[in-house]
Write a protein that holds these residues in place. Sequence first.
Motif, PDB file in Angstrom:
ATOM      1  N   ASP A 187      62.596 -13.840 -18.227  1.00 26.81           N
ATOM      2  CA  ASP A 187      62.808 -15.151 -17.815  1.00 26.81           C
ATOM      3  C   ASP A 187      61.757 -16.123 -17.851  1.00 26.81           C
ATOM      4  O   ASP A 187      61.743 -17.189 -18.390  1.00 26.81           O
ATOM      5  N   ARG A 188      60.692 -15.717 -16.968  1.00 26.67           N
ATOM      6  CA  ARG A 188      59.346 -16.352 -16.769  1.00 26.67           C
ATOM      7  C   ARG A 188      58.881 -16.317 -18.142  1.00 26.67           C
ATOM      8  O   ARG A 188      58.243 -17.634 -18.390  1.00 26.67           O
ATOM      9  N   LEU A 189      58.458 -15.455 -18.670  1.00 29.32           N
ATOM     10  CA  LEU A 189      57.988 -15.512 -20.006  1.00 29.32           C
ATOM     11  C   LEU A 189      58.641 -16.287 -21.345  1.00 29.32           C
ATOM     12  O   LEU A 189      58.030 -16.759 -22.075  1.00 29.32           O
ATOM     13  N   ARG A 190      59.928 -16.220 -21.040  1.00 28.36           N
ATOM     14  CA  ARG A 190      60.518 -17.054 -22.253  1.00 28.36           C
ATOM     15  C   ARG A 190      60.275 -18.344 -22.097  1.00 28.36           C
ATOM     16  O   ARG A 190      60.277 -19.273 -23.006  1.00 28.36           O
ATOM     17  N   LYS A 191      60.407 -19.019 -20.642  1.00 26.98           N
ATOM     18  CA  LYS A 191      60.020 -20.217 -20.624  1.00 26.98           C
ATOM     19  C   LYS A 191      58.629 -20.663 -21.128  1.00 26.98           C
ATOM     20  O   LYS A 191      58.191 -21.811 -21.631  1.00 26.98           O
ATOM     21  N   GLY A 192      57.651 -19.859 -20.587  1.00 23.92           N
ATOM     22  CA  GLY A 192      56.172 -19.901 -21.190  1.00 23.92           C
ATOM     23  C   GLY A 192      56.148 -19.938 -22.676  1.00 23.92           C
ATOM     24  O   GLY A 192      55.238 -20.564 -23.344  1.00 23.92           O
ATOM     25  N   TYR A 193      56.804 -18.923 -23.379  1.00 22.70           N
ATOM     26  CA  TYR A 193      57.042 -18.867 -24.621  1.00 22.70           C
ATOM     27  C   TYR A 193      57.069 -20.192 -25.286  1.00 22.70           C
ATOM     28  O   TYR A 193      56.560 -20.751 -26.400  1.00 22.70           O
ATOM     29  N   ARG A 194      58.334 -20.769 -24.947  1.00 20.38           N
ATOM     30  CA  ARG A 194      58.635 -22.003 -25.471  1.00 20.38           C
ATOM     31  C   ARG A 194      57.640 -23.106 -25.355  1.00 20.38           C
ATOM     32  O   ARG A 194      57.367 -23.945 -26.420  1.00 20.38           O
ATOM     33  N   VAL A 195      56.821 -23.153 -24.045  1.00 20.37           N
ATOM     34  CA  VAL A 195      55.958 -24.321 -24.059  1.00 20.37           C
ATOM     35  C   VAL A 195      54.874 -23.870 -25.046  1.00 20.37           C
ATOM     36  O   VAL A 195      54.193 -24.736 -25.522  1.00 20.37           O
ATOM     37  N   LEU A 196      54.336 -22.649 -25.427  1.00 21.07           N
ATOM     38  CA  LEU A 196      53.227 -22.406 -25.974  1.00 21.07           C
ATOM     39  C   LEU A 196      53.576 -22.547 -27.342  1.00 21.07           C
ATOM     40  O   LEU A 196      52.818 -22.907 -28.305  1.00 21.07           O
ATOM     41  N   ASP A 197      54.767 -22.400 -27.823  1.00 20.78           N
ATOM     42  CA  ASP A 197      55.175 -22.651 -29.183  1.00 20.78           C
ATOM     43  C   ASP A 197      55.208 -24.007 -29.573  1.00 20.78           C
ATOM     44  O   ASP A 197      54.775 -24.239 -30.728  1.00 20.78           O
ATOM     45  N   VAL A 198      55.426 -25.103 -28.716  1.00 20.75           N
ATOM     46  CA  VAL A 198      55.182 -26.266 -29.039  1.00 20.75           C
ATOM     47  C   VAL A 198      53.625 -26.885 -28.891  1.00 20.75           C
ATOM     48  O   VAL A 198      53.227 -27.413 -29.829  1.00 20.75           O
TER      49      VAL A 198
END
Length: 325
Positions: A187-198
């Motif tokens: 869950d923590r990596l999922r939030k960070g991945y969305r930020v990095l994708d943008v």
Amino acid sequence: MFPRLRRTLSAVLIALACLLAPCGTLAGWAAYGLADTGRYVAAMAPLADDPDVREAVADTLGTGFTGPAGPAGPAGLAGLAGLAGLADEVASGPVNSTVRLFVQDAARSFTRTEAFHEGWDTANRTVHAAVLRALRDDGAAGRAVTVDLAPVTERVRDRLAEDHVPFARRIPVRHTAVTVLPAHEADRLRKGYRVLDVAAFWLPLAAVVFAVTGIAVAACRRRAVTAAGIGTALGGALLALAVVVGRRLTLAELPGAVDGPAAGAVYDALTETLRTASWLLVALGLTVALTSWLTGRYGHRLHRRRAPARAAPDPAPTRPTRTRL
């Protein structure tokens, strides 16, 4: 007052561009490098020949075979070794030192075979694809990331059979779910991945826009270009330093059961592209700054040399004097 405002605005915009350049590079590396399965597998493939990685894998396999967890232990790599049949026999009863040494030697020998290379690539591809699917799936919140290494075992078994390894066809293929990431870490990596994708798209674009705008509004554009080049080079150097510091911090926070040299080799393989990009920023910034400085310096000298020639008036033509007779 107006030139001072232009200089201030230009300095702020160029400073922002120089700060966003390394951040955008980092985000782009994470989003388009680490998050690409093909590039990830290609980066990890040479590690199959790294001595530290092979030793760590052999120790993990030997522990999995001879430890109390049995062949389907936490690492879930009994099938990857291609020795699951031996692991079944070892795990069924007490393990003495002779059997343990035999299994560890067999695991070390296995890491030097082509079957290990194929299993290594297949395992990395399988695990990375599973993690990437979980990060991109918002409906997977609260669930751990698991993989089934049965395809890896089957691939290794087929390769061993092609190499005419005795009893290779008798290696069982078990469908066992192995936990790669716990639910809270996923869950923590999922939030960070969305930020990095943008951020991977907008940060580089914003850096270019700020740099161009800062140079356009500057009172002296040549100095603005020089400042932007120096700032870009400093940003690249800071990014390269951050990679080095990140390596030390990452290895220092690893648990004691993780092999340090092997983890360092994995870190270096994954950040090789990032290190290259950081030094490219340094080279690009210094090239732009040096070109702008040289152009300004020698351009002024050439302008001063040509100025007197253009300013000197042409001599008036002399008329021939007439002599009276």
